[in-house]
Design a protein around this motif. Structure first.
Motif, PDB file in Angstrom:
ATOM      1  N   PRO A 104       0.849  -1.199   0.000  1.00 59.03           N
ATOM      2  CA  PRO A 104       0.000   0.000   0.000  1.00 59.03           C
ATOM      3  C   PRO A 104       0.882   1.246   0.000  1.00 59.03           C
ATOM      4  CG  PRO A 104      -0.006  -1.038   2.158  1.00 59.03           C
ATOM      5  CD  PRO A 104       0.727  -1.961   1.228  1.00 59.03           C
ATOM      6  N   PRO A 105       0.390   2.324  -0.585  1.00 59.88           N
ATOM      7  CA  PRO A 105       1.195   3.540  -0.623  1.00 59.88           C
ATOM      8  C   PRO A 105       1.411   4.091   0.785  1.00 59.88           C
ATOM      9  CG  PRO A 105      -1.016   3.969  -1.423  1.00 59.88           C
ATOM     10  CD  PRO A 105      -0.905   2.488  -1.217  1.00 59.88           C
ATOM     11  N   ALA A 106       2.577   4.672   0.973  1.00 58.65           N
ATOM     12  CA  ALA A 106       2.902   5.260   2.283  1.00 58.65           C
ATOM     13  C   ALA A 106       2.028   6.487   2.502  1.00 58.65           C
ATOM     14  CB  ALA A 106       4.372   5.646   2.335  1.00 58.65           C
ATOM     15  N   PRO A 107       1.542   6.689   3.707  1.00 56.03           N
ATOM     16  CA  PRO A 107       0.715   7.872   3.954  1.00 56.03           C
ATOM     17  C   PRO A 107       1.546   9.143   3.807  1.00 56.03           C
ATOM     18  CG  PRO A 107       1.149   6.695   6.005  1.00 56.03           C
ATOM     19  CD  PRO A 107       1.698   5.858   4.887  1.00 56.03           C
ATOM     20  N   ARG A 108       0.940  10.136   3.232  1.00 49.34           N
ATOM     21  CA  ARG A 108       1.634  11.406   3.027  1.00 49.34           C
ATOM     22  C   ARG A 108       1.577  12.215   4.313  1.00 49.34           C
ATOM     23  NH1 ARG A 108      -0.366  14.172  -2.279  1.00 49.34           N
ATOM     24  NH2 ARG A 108       1.513  15.350  -1.877  1.00 49.34           N
ATOM     25  N   PRO A 109       2.653  12.893   4.626  1.00 46.49           N
ATOM     26  CA  PRO A 109       2.622  13.727   5.833  1.00 46.49           C
ATOM     27  C   PRO A 109       1.637  14.883   5.638  1.00 46.49           C
ATOM     28  CG  PRO A 109       4.652  14.097   4.607  1.00 46.49           C
ATOM     29  CD  PRO A 109       3.938  12.950   3.949  1.00 46.49           C
ATOM     30  N   ALA A 110       1.014  15.252   6.728  1.00 46.39           N
ATOM     31  CA  ALA A 110       0.055  16.351   6.678  1.00 46.39           C
ATOM     32  C   ALA A 110       0.787  17.650   6.392  1.00 46.39           C
ATOM     33  CB  ALA A 110      -0.698  16.448   7.996  1.00 46.39           C
ATOM     34  N   GLN A 111       0.249  18.435   5.498  1.00 43.08           N
ATOM     35  CA  GLN A 111       0.882  19.701   5.152  1.00 43.08           C
ATOM     36  C   GLN A 111       0.182  20.827   5.902  1.00 43.08           C
ATOM     37  OE1 GLN A 111       0.723  20.098   0.930  1.00 43.08           O
ATOM     38  NE2 GLN A 111       2.280  18.556   0.577  1.00 43.08           N
ATOM     39  N   LYS A 112       0.987  21.661   6.501  1.00 45.39           N
ATOM     40  CA  LYS A 112       0.412  22.806   7.193  1.00 45.39           C
ATOM     41  C   LYS A 112       0.382  23.983   6.224  1.00 45.39           C
ATOM     42  CE  LYS A 112       4.825  24.241   8.949  1.00 45.39           C
ATOM     43  NZ  LYS A 112       5.367  25.305   9.653  1.00 45.39           N
ATOM     44  N   PRO A 113      -0.586  24.845   6.371  1.00 43.94           N
ATOM     45  CA  PRO A 113      -0.660  25.991   5.465  1.00 43.94           C
ATOM     46  C   PRO A 113       0.504  26.951   5.703  1.00 43.94           C
ATOM     47  CG  PRO A 113      -2.387  26.085   7.135  1.00 43.94           C
ATOM     48  CD  PRO A 113      -1.675  24.786   7.301  1.00 43.94           C
ATOM     49  N   LEU A 114       0.885  27.651   4.650  1.00 50.42           N
ATOM     50  CA  LEU A 114       1.975  28.629   4.749  1.00 50.42           C
ATOM     51  C   LEU A 114       1.520  29.844   5.552  1.00 50.42           C
ATOM     52  CD1 LEU A 114       3.317  28.579   1.086  1.00 50.42           C
ATOM     53  CD2 LEU A 114       4.300  27.456   3.078  1.00 50.42           C
ATOM     54  N   GLN A 115       2.440  30.362   6.316  1.00 54.23           N
ATOM     55  CA  GLN A 115       2.180  31.588   7.065  1.00 54.23           C
ATOM     56  C   GLN A 115       2.353  32.777   6.121  1.00 54.23           C
ATOM     57  OE1 GLN A 115       1.117  31.558  10.213  1.00 54.23           O
ATOM     58  NE2 GLN A 115       1.210  29.322  10.133  1.00 54.23           N
ATOM     59  N   PRO A 116       1.785  33.918   6.465  1.00 58.93           N
ATOM     60  CA  PRO A 116       1.965  35.096   5.612  1.00 58.93           C
ATOM     61  C   PRO A 116       3.455  35.411   5.445  1.00 58.93           C
ATOM     62  CG  PRO A 116       0.270  35.512   7.259  1.00 58.93           C
ATOM     63  CD  PRO A 116       0.879  34.195   7.584  1.00 58.93           C
ATOM     64  N   HIS A 117       3.856  35.714   4.245  1.00 57.14           N
ATOM     65  CA  HIS A 117       5.225  36.058   3.843  1.00 57.14           C
ATOM     66  C   HIS A 117       6.195  34.880   3.985  1.00 57.14           C
ATOM     67  CE1 HIS A 117       3.897  40.154   3.494  1.00 57.14           C
ATOM     68  NE2 HIS A 117       3.473  40.153   4.771  1.00 57.14           N
ATOM     69  N   GLU A 118       5.707  33.667   4.139  1.00 60.63           N
ATOM     70  CA  GLU A 118       6.571  32.491   4.195  1.00 60.63           C
ATOM     71  C   GLU A 118       6.782  31.981   2.776  1.00 60.63           C
ATOM     72  OE1 GLU A 118       6.689  28.012   6.196  1.00 60.63           O
ATOM     73  OE2 GLU A 118       4.922  29.276   6.462  1.00 60.63           O
ATOM     74  N   ARG A 119       8.018  31.612   2.472  1.00 61.60           N
ATOM     75  CA  ARG A 119       8.327  31.105   1.144  1.00 61.60           C
ATOM     76  C   ARG A 119       7.960  29.622   1.040  1.00 61.60           C
ATOM     77  NH1 ARG A 119      13.770  33.651  -1.119  1.00 61.60           N
ATOM     78  NH2 ARG A 119      12.843  32.659  -2.925  1.00 61.60           N
ATOM     79  N   PRO A 120       7.400  29.224  -0.088  1.00 61.32           N
ATOM     80  CA  PRO A 120       7.063  27.805  -0.249  1.00 61.32           C
ATOM     81  C   PRO A 120       8.338  26.978  -0.354  1.00 61.32           C
ATOM     82  CG  PRO A 120       6.584  29.018  -2.249  1.00 61.32           C
ATOM     83  CD  PRO A 120       6.999  30.023  -1.226  1.00 61.32           C
ATOM     84  N   PRO A 121       8.263  25.693  -0.027  1.00 64.69           N
ATOM     85  CA  PRO A 121       9.449  24.854  -0.124  1.00 64.69           C
ATOM     86  C   PRO A 121       9.894  24.742  -1.587  1.00 64.69           C
ATOM     87  CG  PRO A 121       7.525  23.537   0.396  1.00 64.69           C
ATOM     88  CD  PRO A 121       7.113  24.952   0.457  1.00 64.69           C
ATOM     89  N   PHE A 122      11.206  24.608  -1.765  1.00 66.14           N
ATOM     90  CA  PHE A 122      11.797  24.558  -3.085  1.00 66.14           C
ATOM     91  C   PHE A 122      12.580  23.267  -3.234  1.00 66.14           C
ATOM     92  CE2 PHE A 122      15.338  25.462  -5.991  1.00 66.14           C
ATOM     93  CZ  PHE A 122      14.605  25.793  -7.129  1.00 66.14           C
ATOM     94  N   ASP A 123      12.331  22.533  -4.315  1.00 68.53           N
ATOM     95  CA  ASP A 123      13.041  21.283  -4.569  1.00 68.53           C
ATOM     96  C   ASP A 123      13.833  21.452  -5.863  1.00 68.53           C
ATOM     97  OD1 ASP A 123      13.976  18.745  -4.723  1.00 68.53           O
ATOM     98  OD2 ASP A 123      12.034  17.797  -5.099  1.00 68.53           O
ATOM     99  N   PRO A 124      15.180  21.587  -5.770  1.00 67.96           N
ATOM    100  CA  PRO A 124      15.961  21.812  -6.990  1.00 67.96           C
ATOM    101  C   PRO A 124      15.941  20.602  -7.921  1.00 67.96           C
ATOM    102  CG  PRO A 124      17.424  21.551  -5.095  1.00 67.96           C
ATOM    103  CD  PRO A 124      16.019  21.588  -4.593  1.00 67.96           C
ATOM    104  N   ASP A 125      15.685  19.406  -7.398  1.00 69.04           N
ATOM    105  CA  ASP A 125      15.656  18.215  -8.257  1.00 69.04           C
ATOM    106  C   ASP A 125      14.386  18.146  -9.084  1.00 69.04           C
ATOM    107  OD1 ASP A 125      18.112  17.404  -7.293  1.00 69.04           O
ATOM    108  OD2 ASP A 125      17.223  16.216  -5.673  1.00 69.04           O
TER     109      ASP A 125
END
Length: 133
Positions: free
Chosen positions: A110-131
């Motif tokens: 079975p697929p691994a459960p995805r971690p819960a994502q918390k909403p971004l705070q104001p002026h917080e930068r979204p995560p960046f994945d260079p790959d």
């Protein structure tokens, strides 16, 4: 062959015939056209009957693939894809149900459960994945 012609097209042909042939020759040209179309239909019917008489039961075996080709001429790929994707009925393109194999157990973990994502705070930068880019 002529079943796709509407009254508007017939009216345009009559008006064009009136301008090209004139009112004197238009009735005789229409009569000639009618006789010619009737004669072509009789030839086609006679040829079909002659083939049916000569081939006998093999004529139906030849006719079936030709009717299948005629149905393909009216094939609409957009409608076919929509029907196969959105209909719940049996379909040849349905994805296999892996849960129904091996007595209810899947070959895949079975697929691994995805971690819960918390909403971004104001002026917080979204995560960046260079790959990923």
């Amino acid at each position: 062959m002529l079943e796709n012609i509407g009254w508007g097209e017939i009216l345009v042909l009559v008006v064009a015939g009136l301008f090209i042939l004139g009112p004197e020759r238009l009735p005789s040209a229409a009569a000639w056209l009618g006789r010619t179309v009737r004669q072509v239909r009789e030839y086609a019917t006679g040829a079909r009957q002659q083939l049916r008489d000569e081939l006998g039961p093999e004529f139906d075996e030849i006719r079936k693939p030709l009717e299948d080709l005629r149905e393909l001429r009216n094939f609409d790929p957009k409608r076919a894809v929509t029907r196969h994707l959105l209909d719940d009925g049996d379909s040849d393109f349905r994805a296999p149900d892996y849960r129904a194999t091996n007595n209810g157990y899947s070959d895949y973990p079975p697929p691994a459960p995805r971690p819960a994502q918390k909403p971004l705070q104001p002026h917080e930068r979204p995560p960046f994945d260079p790959d990923a880019t």
